[in-house]
Design an enzyme around this catalytic site. Sequence first.
Site, mmCIF file in Angstrom:
data_model
loop_
_atom_site.group_PDB
_atom_site.id
_atom_site.type_symbol
_atom_site.label_atom_id
_atom_site.label_comp_id
_atom_site.label_asym_id
_atom_site.label_seq_id
_atom_site.Cartn_x
_atom_site.Cartn_y
_atom_site.Cartn_z
ATOM 1 N N ASP A 1 0.863 -1.177 0.000
ATOM 2 C CA ASP A 1 0.000 0.000 0.000
ATOM 3 C C ASP A 1 0.904 1.234 0.000
ATOM 4 O O ASP A 1 2.127 1.143 -0.181
ATOM 5 C CB ASP A 1 -1.012 -0.033 1.163
ATOM 6 N N CYS B 1 2.690 -3.598 3.872
ATOM 7 C CA CYS B 1 1.900 -2.448 4.285
ATOM 8 C C CYS B 1 2.601 -1.900 5.534
ATOM 9 O O CYS B 1 3.762 -2.238 5.779
ATOM 10 C CB CYS B 1 0.428 -2.801 4.513
ATOM 11 N N THR C 1 2.209 -2.392 8.814
ATOM 12 C CA THR C 1 2.558 -3.455 9.760
ATOM 13 C C THR C 1 2.813 -4.793 9.080
ATOM 14 O O THR C 1 3.333 -5.718 9.709
ATOM 15 C CB THR C 1 1.406 -3.684 10.753
ATOM 16 N N HIS D 1 8.708 -25.083 6.629
ATOM 17 C CA HIS D 1 7.684 -25.869 7.322
ATOM 18 C C HIS D 1 6.264 -25.599 6.841
ATOM 19 O O HIS D 1 5.431 -26.503 6.874
ATOM 20 C CB HIS D 1 7.742 -25.601 8.836
ATOM 21 N N HIS E 1 5.630 -32.093 7.280
ATOM 22 C CA HIS E 1 5.106 -30.736 7.090
ATOM 23 C C HIS E 1 4.083 -30.692 5.963
ATOM 24 O O HIS E 1 3.147 -29.894 6.000
ATOM 25 C CB HIS E 1 6.257 -29.768 6.818
ATOM 26 N N ARG F 1 0.647 -31.392 7.224
ATOM 27 C CA ARG F 1 0.038 -30.260 7.932
ATOM 28 C C ARG F 1 -0.390 -29.166 6.956
ATOM 29 O O ARG F 1 -1.441 -28.536 7.137
ATOM 30 C CB ARG F 1 1.024 -29.731 8.979
HETATM 31 C C1 RB5 Z 1 -2.192 2.306 6.591
HETATM 32 O O1 RB5 Z 1 -2.224 3.468 7.349
HETATM 33 C C2 RB5 Z 1 -2.040 1.091 7.494
HETATM 34 O O2 RB5 Z 1 -3.205 0.860 8.180
HETATM 35 C C3 RB5 Z 1 -1.654 -0.112 6.674
HETATM 36 O O3 RB5 Z 1 -0.463 0.154 5.990
HETATM 37 C C4 RB5 Z 1 -1.382 -1.395 7.433
HETATM 38 O O4 RB5 Z 1 -0.492 -1.207 8.471
HETATM 39 C C5 RB5 Z 1 -2.548 -2.185 7.816
HETATM 40 O O5 RB5 Z 1 -2.453 -3.321 8.285
#
Ligand code: RB5
Length: 149
Positions: A12, A69, A71, A102, A137, A140
């Site tokens: 993103d 993205c 996170t 795995h 593995h 699974r």
């Molecule tokens: C965007 O602000 C943020 O929410 C996105 O990049 C991400 O971290 C979502 O999981």
Amino acid sequence: MTPNNRIALSSDHSAIQLRRAIADHIEAQGWVVSDIGPMTPESTHYPEHGAAAARLVASGDCHLGIILCGTGQGIMMAANKVKGIRCGVCGDTFSARMIREHNDANILSIGARVVGEGLALEIVDAFLKARFEGGRHATRVDMISALEE
Ligand code: RB5
């Protein structure tokens, strides 16, 4: 047959710079990158970009995918909704290796607001160098796939 040197790459808006660094890094290693954007920094929606990369991998157009993205979590959740996709978020090289050895992961997700570029490139290398071990593995992983039916 899946082109085994093609990587789907998407993010993103929060991860454009790191995505480009990863593209340069892996192209220098001989991987062919399908970079599906976004190319401009306007705020965008990570589920669309996660799904787009996941569809390229699920269809066999790309061997593996790397998605980003802020996170790594939201885009991973979206990618995992596409049948045939096994995607994990990694912030360390051990996990990046293990999700292939795995779990037979076919997409790696990274949080661009969590890890710096140097570590991110090492995570990418660990993921791309690892191979699925099969054996117990595989049983699974088959159980994961059965949950899609
Ligand atoms: C965007 O602000 C943020 O929410 C996105 O990049 C991400 O971290 C979502 O999981």
